[in-house]
Design an enzyme around this catalytic site. Structure first.
Site, mmCIF file in Angstrom:
data_model
loop_
_atom_site.group_PDB
_atom_site.id
_atom_site.type_symbol
_atom_site.label_atom_id
_atom_site.label_comp_id
_atom_site.label_asym_id
_atom_site.label_seq_id
_atom_site.Cartn_x
_atom_site.Cartn_y
_atom_site.Cartn_z
ATOM 1 N N GLU A 192 -15.383 51.217 90.731
ATOM 2 C CA GLU A 192 -16.042 49.967 90.352
ATOM 3 C C GLU A 192 -15.052 48.942 89.785
ATOM 4 O OE1 GLU A 192 -17.776 52.246 91.112
ATOM 5 O OE2 GLU A 192 -19.876 51.738 91.300
ATOM 6 N N GLY A 193 -13.906 48.864 90.410
ATOM 7 C CA GLY A 193 -12.884 47.903 89.989
ATOM 8 C C GLY A 193 -11.764 48.595 89.251
ATOM 9 N N HIS A 227 -4.483 70.612 72.405
ATOM 10 C CA HIS A 227 -4.741 71.963 72.918
ATOM 11 C C HIS A 227 -3.469 72.658 73.412
ATOM 12 C CE1 HIS A 227 -8.928 70.708 72.814
ATOM 13 N NE2 HIS A 227 -9.303 71.938 73.130
ATOM 14 N N PHE A 275 -24.350 54.201 97.571
ATOM 15 C CA PHE A 275 -23.853 52.837 97.716
ATOM 16 C C PHE A 275 -22.716 52.810 98.728
ATOM 17 C CE2 PHE A 275 -21.179 49.279 96.059
ATOM 18 C CZ PHE A 275 -22.106 48.258 96.143
ATOM 19 N N GLN A 319 -0.594 66.480 59.917
ATOM 20 C CA GLN A 319 -0.881 65.050 59.849
ATOM 21 C C GLN A 319 -0.818 64.376 61.219
ATOM 22 O OE1 GLN A 319 1.740 63.413 56.840
ATOM 23 N NE2 GLN A 319 0.256 63.813 55.218
ATOM 24 N N GLU A 364 -14.529 50.998 102.414
ATOM 25 C CA GLU A 364 -14.131 51.445 103.745
ATOM 26 C C GLU A 364 -12.677 51.917 103.719
ATOM 27 O OE1 GLU A 364 -17.024 48.316 106.193
ATOM 28 O OE2 GLU A 364 -14.852 48.274 106.518
ATOM 29 N N ASP A 374 -21.928 45.217 88.923
ATOM 30 C CA ASP A 374 -22.043 44.885 87.504
ATOM 31 C C ASP A 374 -22.799 45.983 86.764
ATOM 32 O OD1 ASP A 374 -21.810 42.978 85.252
ATOM 33 O OD2 ASP A 374 -23.984 42.828 85.442
ATOM 34 N N ASN A 407 -10.176 50.665 105.081
ATOM 35 C CA ASN A 407 -9.272 49.518 104.961
ATOM 36 C C ASN A 407 -9.780 48.445 104.010
ATOM 37 O OD1 ASN A 407 -7.419 50.556 106.910
ATOM 38 N ND2 ASN A 407 -8.779 49.849 108.544
#
Length: 379
Positions: free
Chosen positions: A357-358, A332, A120, A272, A124, A233, A126
């Site tokens: 994607e946003g 960890h 896709f 806990q 770019e 989307d 800019n």
């Protein structure tokens, strides 16, 4: 929400595939910054790359819930492999919806079989979130378009066979299908990504790149308003589901480690504060999964609310997986900061999902704006 019998079967099938094929290579993917050829071959043979395509074109014809399950499992196994599914699916979906029948016949059966990989090409140097500001141009010259410009951060760009490229024709954003071997297209691999390092990103340069007029996808001027928006989307939905899978991987590793790590004479699972973090992981992962499946359900119904629900799912899942990955590192301790433990990779991979994607901030602006415009609060 209850899965159908077929969806349950697919879930088991996808999980087994990821356990046997993807996870054994996931650490190597991160180190080598590429998807191993053996994994690519197995993906092609699986038929999963055509999951979102109709059976008439060689696809699986999967519904959106099944697609969500597939991307969740791939996200659990390797974020870079999941990114391949996302962009390849975006290109295939755009050809299915906006292509001519000749374009569908030319590309979709091969894409379903994995013989052709799609990438896709919107972002770019800019132009990121402000997609309308793309600078790549396409000038009609007889029976050809001449492309000039650059694309950056193109996922799977290093190995893709066809690119869905957005360029301005007389100032109007328009979509084109550009083959990899096209004269005037130069592909520069990019390395050193923070996370999802095997996404095989690339920068594309179009230098008087001539493509046949038949490579136009859809109509002039419909590139962003129709094609790109539909692709993004779909991409957000698959990423949201992938985040759920990554959250699941963090949870599984954290539970295993908490059972085996002994401190002060007992497993840390008895602490806990550790139990609190595990509880929050479980609850937030379940909430993210339900948001994804709600979006998938609405997508299958063709409900227009599926768009905003996909925004919500992607926003919540991507922010949640970052919190879960952070807590997994904490559980960890120092081991979580070392690359021999997968949690270190999960933490870096999680961060990428709040950008692609946003960004999180774009999601916040759009979700809030949608609520401000809603009349459900009117008295």
């Amino acid at each position: 929400m209850e899965f159908s019998t077929e969806q349950h079967q697919r879930q088991f099938e996808f999980r087994e595939f990821v356990d046997q094929v993807i996870i054994p290579y996931s650490h190597k993917h991160d180190l080598d910054e590429r998807i191993h050829p053996e994994v690519l071959q197995r993906l092609m043979a699986s038929g999963y790359l055509g999951a979102n395509l109709p059976e008439k074109y060689g696809g699986l014809g999967a519904d959106n819930i099944t697609l969500g399950i597939l991307n969740e499992e791939m996200g659990r196994g390797c974020s870079s492999v999941r990114s391949l599914f996302t962009v390849h699916g975006m290109v295939a979906l755009s050809i299915l919806k906006w292509g001519t029948e000749n374009q569908r016949q030319e590309w979709l059966p091969r894409m379903a079989a994995g013989e052709v990989l799609g990438a896709f090409g919107l972002t770019e140097p800019n132009a990121g979130s402000d997609a309308k500001s793309i600078e790549t141009t396409a000038l009609l010259d007889g029976d050809e378009y001449i492309l000039n410009g650059k694309k950056k951060w193109i996922t799977i760009g290093q190995i893709a066979n066809v690119f869905l490229v957005f360029a301005k024709v007389e100032g109007k954003p328009t979509a084109f299908l550009v083959e990899r071997n096209q004269a005037g297209l130069f592909i520069e691999p990019m390395f050193g990504l923070l996370g999802a390092r095997a996404s095989m990103i690339a920068e594309l340069t179009f230098d008087n790149c001539r493509i046949p007029k038949k490579c136009l996808l859809g109509q002039i001027g419909a590139g962003l308003s129709h094609i790109a928006l539909q692709c993004l989307d779909y991409g957000r939905y698959t990423i949201a589901c992938g985040c759920v899978g990554l959250a699941q991987a963090c949870l599984e590793q954290s539970i295993s480690y908490s059972n085996s790590r002994i401190q002060f004479g007992k497993p840390i699972r008895e602490n806990q504060l550790i139990q609190k973090m595990i509880t929050e992981m479980v609850v937030n992962r379940k909430a993210a999964r339900l948001l994804c499946y709600k979006a998938g359900y609405l997508r299958d119904k063709g409900d227009p609310d599926s768009i905003i629900e996909t925004w919500v799912a992607k926003y919540y899942a991507s922010t949640t997986v970052n919190k879960i990955a952070s807590d997994a590192i904490q559980i960890h301790g120092a081991n979580g900061c070392y690359r021999d433990y997968p949690i270190e990779r999960f933490y870096r991979d999680a961060r990428i999902n709040e950008i692609i994607e946003g960004t999180t901030q774009i999601h916040e602006a759009l979700i809030a704006t949608q609520e401000f415009m809603s009349d459900k609060y009117a008295f």
